[in-house]
Scaffold this active site. Structure first.
Site, short mmCIF file in Angstrom:
data_model
loop_
_atom_site.label_atom_id
_atom_site.label_comp_id
_atom_site.label_asym_id
_atom_site.label_seq_id
_atom_site.Cartn_x
_atom_site.Cartn_y
_atom_site.Cartn_z
N HIS A 1 -115.21 13.73 50.66
CA HIS A 1 -116.15 14.21 51.31
C HIS A 1 -116.77 14.05 52.94
O HIS A 1 -117.52 13.96 53.58
CB HIS A 1 -117.30 13.52 50.98
CG HIS A 1 -117.51 14.89 49.22
ND1 HIS A 1 -116.60 14.84 48.65
CD2 HIS A 1 -118.73 15.50 48.78
CE1 HIS A 1 -117.24 15.84 47.72
NE2 HIS A 1 -118.51 16.71 48.11
N GLU B 1 -113.35 28.05 46.21
CA GLU B 1 -112.61 28.72 47.07
C GLU B 1 -111.84 29.67 48.41
O GLU B 1 -111.61 30.41 48.88
CB GLU B 1 -112.83 27.05 48.58
CG GLU B 1 -114.50 26.46 48.34
CD GLU B 1 -114.48 25.90 47.06
OE1 GLU B 1 -113.81 26.17 46.41
OE2 GLU B 1 -116.04 24.92 47.59
C1 LIG Z 1 -114.42 22.62 46.02
C2 LIG Z 1 -115.62 21.88 46.40
N1 LIG Z 1 -116.53 22.44 46.19
C3 LIG Z 1 -117.90 22.29 46.22
C4 LIG Z 1 -118.26 21.35 45.89
C5 LIG Z 1 -119.29 21.01 46.05
N2 LIG Z 1 -120.22 20.50 45.08
C6 LIG Z 1 -120.18 19.54 44.73
S1 LIG Z 1 -121.23 20.03 42.52
C7 LIG Z 1 -121.48 21.34 43.03
C8 LIG Z 1 -121.68 21.80 41.79
C9 LIG Z 1 -120.70 21.96 40.05
O1 LIG Z 1 -121.57 22.31 39.68
P1 LIG Z 1 -120.49 22.61 38.19
O2 LIG Z 1 -119.34 22.65 37.84
O3 LIG Z 1 -121.77 23.68 37.30
O4 LIG Z 1 -121.79 20.86 37.84
P2 LIG Z 1 -122.95 20.38 37.80
O5 LIG Z 1 -123.27 19.19 38.68
O6 LIG Z 1 -124.25 21.35 37.40
O7 LIG Z 1 -122.94 19.00 36.86
C10 LIG Z 1 -120.53 21.75 43.76
C11 LIG Z 1 -120.69 23.12 44.87
C12 LIG Z 1 -117.26 20.14 45.67
N3 LIG Z 1 -117.87 18.84 45.72
N4 LIG Z 1 -116.29 20.40 46.02
#
Ligand SMILES: Cc1ncc(C[n+]2csc(CCOP(=O)(O)OP(=O)(O)O)c2C)c(N)n1
Ligand SMILES: [Mg+2]
Lengths: 324, 373
Positions: free
Chosen positions: B147, B78
């Site tokens: 959130h 971000e």
């Molecule tokens: C700073 C931030 N940006 C976006 C989100 C929304 N979000 C929650 S989980 C996620 C994906 C995370 O992907 P990854 O790190 O690969 O973990 P996975 O869910 O695949 O286990 C996103 C974009 C968030 N929680 N925090």
């Protein structure tokens, strides 16, 4: 095999199965709308949690993110307290304030998981720094996803950890997706672990669905970290079976190729390990059934206790903002 | 409801616009499509923008229409991506960034506050940052401490950032178009619960001016100035107040910065009473700011001390057991309004206030409040 080794091998299998059955139970009961918080299941990824954490001691510490049930349970976090937390109970592991995305069990060495991607990364590095400065001999283990690897704070933290040769194990659970977005749409075609190497970490890439592989690599990495060799990094390839957030399967949305999905389902960390244990003569059908029964019993009891626990009182909402 | 509420956009002399019933989601989707269509320098970027859920449906279909170069996903980065959008903005593009939760925008505070807000000023007006950052405020179903924050006062504190908070679908559309057309950075804050609201929306492209409040109900006894979803709660409270003999004037502020103080002053000059309701925390917040302005500039109009309704000064706890207590709703607004007006809360008042207690659990939107408005 020595008896002790046999026991621990079986126990790791049992731990993976336990995480799977706990999450299946959570998924099955989610539709009752009593667990009123977002929930990210790790079904399909049990070997990363159990394999990496098997290398840690009771005094070692871990941190995680939004998909943390498996890490919490593998580190010995209290099952009833976790379920109570998901049900918003006062007896929950975060006293009802956190829900699924904010777990903690300090006694077990599970120091916290949070909901902002990357949020716990520097915090884990700070805990490793404290262990070094206070000469505690603890290793810190941090779990995060392939998406998290894109955050700037990830790289700033690896830099500091390498600079100070901190006793930390970075575990990247690369399930190839962040929500619905594939890795290829987020990162160029180069390996994640190579970047960790370039930062000066000792890094490897492994099949995260094979428990013995993860376990051996984690053992060696934790050993090196404890011996003062500096930060370690494991990139573990794996696959999330359910939807990103919530209890269901969402492959009808078409964001993952059916062939890839089928391939990964065939690489189930639990059934593969069961087959291996069978072949080694460590597990037979009766033995498996015993393990299943004991787990089911524990889960039923935990749900019962969690659901019997009272909801928090309104006036208690104001507590814990400050120390006094 | 005020007569011809769209008079500021479509003057009485102009032919009345064609209207269509839409949800907030549809109106936002429409606005984005029109902005992308109208100006080829407009970009839409954010985590999940082209994915199957399309930011709760607000970005659905846009990648197909405008292509992957202009409508795109982004890495989970971000802070850098905000800076990258600022760089694109000073170089002639108009990026619209989206955060599925405003909490994620916190990672980009450096770029937003140190760069976006100041770039024009600190270089003596030689560059501009036409950037829109859509931020969604989560509420309900255990969104919890990271959130569900409602951070408008944090952004509004920063000179150089405009902060907009639409409620109704027509405003969501018109304000988003205006934000994209604006040559300065705009933080566009959408409460999650405005998405399902239904209302009549003018078809085609139009801009609703930033920084202008809109009266949503006329009344003579008290001014209730509201931000974001609290407008919906206030309109519901106003109906109950009317049964208790209090006519509330409800003013949907629509923008936090610039803040339409004159609109509230005019209303308070008539009613003599002020209540301000916001979705953020009490302390150092938006309610305090508006009350301070009215008290300083309109002290003589006030016949009683103003009051505010806002979130307690606490992180949002996750347990659903606390949702009803944490989030003030129509009943709190009505009760505070009675107090400001000096009405003693007796049995009749208590009875009416109780009718505002809804059967819907406090952690999901009340379906009665979905309009059409
Ligand atoms: C700073 C931030 N940006 C976006 C989100 C929304 N979000 C929650 S989980 C996620 C994906 C995370 O992907 P990854 O790190 O690969 O973990 P996975 O869910 O695949 O286990 C996103 C974009 C968030 N929680 N925090
Ligand atoms: Mg991932």
């Amino acid at each position: 095999m020595y008896l002790q080794e046999r026991r621990s091998t079986l126990d790791l299998f049992r731990q993976m199965l336990r995480i799977r059955r706990v999450e299946e139970a959570l998924a099955a009961r989610y539709a009752e709308q009593e667990m009123r918080c977002p929930m990210h299941l790790c079904i399909g990824q049990e070997a990363t949690a159990v394999g990496a954490i098997s290398a840690l001691g009771q005094d070692d510490r871990i941190f995680s993110g939004h998909r943390a049930h498996g890490h919490y349970l593998a580190k010995g976090g209290d099952l009833t307290a976790m379920i109570a937390e998901l049900y918003g109970r006062a007896s929950g592991c975060s006293k009802g304030r956190g829900g699924s995305m904010h777990l903690i069990d300090t006694e077990a060495g599970f120091m916290g998981s949070t909901a902002i991607v990357g949020g716990t990364v520097p915090v884990a590095v700070g805990a490793a720094w404290a262990s070094q400065l206070r000469d505690e001999g603890r290793v810190v283990c941090l779990f995060f996803g392939d998406g998290c690897f894109e955050q700037g704070v990830m790289h700033e933290s690896m830099n500091f950890a390498a600079l100070h040769r901190l006793p930390i194990l970075f575990v990247c659970e690369n399930n190839h997706y962040a929500v619905y977005t594939p890795l290829e749409e987020r990162q160029p075609a180069r390996p994640i672990h190579a970047i960790a190497s370039a930062h000066g970490l000792q890094a490897q890439e492994l099949d995260g669905n094979r428990l013995p592989t993860v376990r051996t690599a984690a053992d060696e990495a934790v050993h090196r970290a404890r011996a003062g060799d500096g930060p370690q990094f494991l990139e573990l390839h794996t696959w999330r079976w359910r939807e990103h957030c919530g209890p269901d399967v969402d492959d009808h949305l078409g964001y993952r190729a059916p062939e890839a999905q089928a391939d990964w389902l065939a690489r189930c960390p639990i059934e593969n390990e069961a087959a291996r244990l069978h072949a080694l003569g460590l597990l037979d059908d009766i033995g498996r059934q015993h393990i299943e029964n004991a787990i089911q019993h524990e889960i039923d009891a935990a749900f019962d206790a969690a659901l019997r626990a009272p909801l928090p009182r309104v006036e208690d909402m104001y507590g814990h903002l400050h120390g006094q | 409801m005020a007569s011809n509420p769209l008079a500021d956009i479509f003057p009485p002399s102009a032919p009345p616009p064609a209207m269509r019933k839409q949800t907030g989601i549809e109106a936002l989707n429409d606005a984005l499509g029109l902005c992308l269509q109208r100006d080829p320098t407009t970009l839409l970027i954010g985590e999940g923008v082209p994915d199957p859920k399309g930011i709760f449906g607000t970005t659905a279909g846009l990648r197909q229409r405008f292509g992957p170069q202009r409508v795109l996903d982004m890495p989970l980065a971000e802070n850098a991506l905000t800076g990258i959008c600022i760089g694109a903005a000073i170089s002639g593009l108009r990026p619209i960034m989206v955060h599925q939760r405003i909490d994620f925008a916190l990672l980009a505070m450096d770029q937003l506050i140190n760069n976006a807000a100041k770039w024009r000023y600190m270089f003596g007006g030689q560059a501009q940052v036409p950037l829109v950052v859509r931020c969604i405020v989560g509420r309900g179903w255990g969104q919890g401490p990271q959130h569900a924050q409602s951070l408008q006062s944090l952004f509004a504190h920063i000179p150089g950032l405009k902060v907009v908070m639409p409620v109704f679908p027509d405003d969501a559309k018109g304000l988003l178009c205006a934000a994209v057309a604006d040559d300065d950075p705009v933080i566009f804050i959408e409460h999650r619960w405005i998405h399902p609201l239904r209302g009549k929306v003018p078809t085609g492209y139009f801009e609703t001016p930033l920084g202008k409040a809109r009266r949503r109900r006329e009344g003579s006894d008290i001014t209730i100035a509201t931000f974001s979803y609290m407008t919906i709660e206030a309109l519901s409270a106003a109906r109950t107040l009317a049964r208790l003999g209090i006519e509330a004037e409800v003013i949907d502020m629509r923008s936090v910065s610039p803040l339409d103080v004159p609109a509230v002053l005019r209303s308070v000059a008539k009613t003599g009473h002020l209540l301000v309701a916001d979705t953020g925390h009490h302390s150092f917040g938006v309610t305090a700011e508006l009350i301070a302005r009215i008290t300083c500039q309109g002290f003589d109009h006030l016949r009683a001390a103003p009051a505010s309704v806002a979130l307690p000064d606490l992180p949002c706890p996750t347990s659903h057991a606390w949702a009803g207590h944490y989030y003030p709703a129509a009943a709190s607004i009505a009760e505070q309004a009675l107090r400001v007006c000096g009405v003693r809360i007796g049995e009749a008042q208590r009875h009416e206030l109780n009718t505002l207690q809804s059967d819907t659990p406090a952690d999901i939107p009340n379906p009665d409040y979905c309009g059409p408005f």
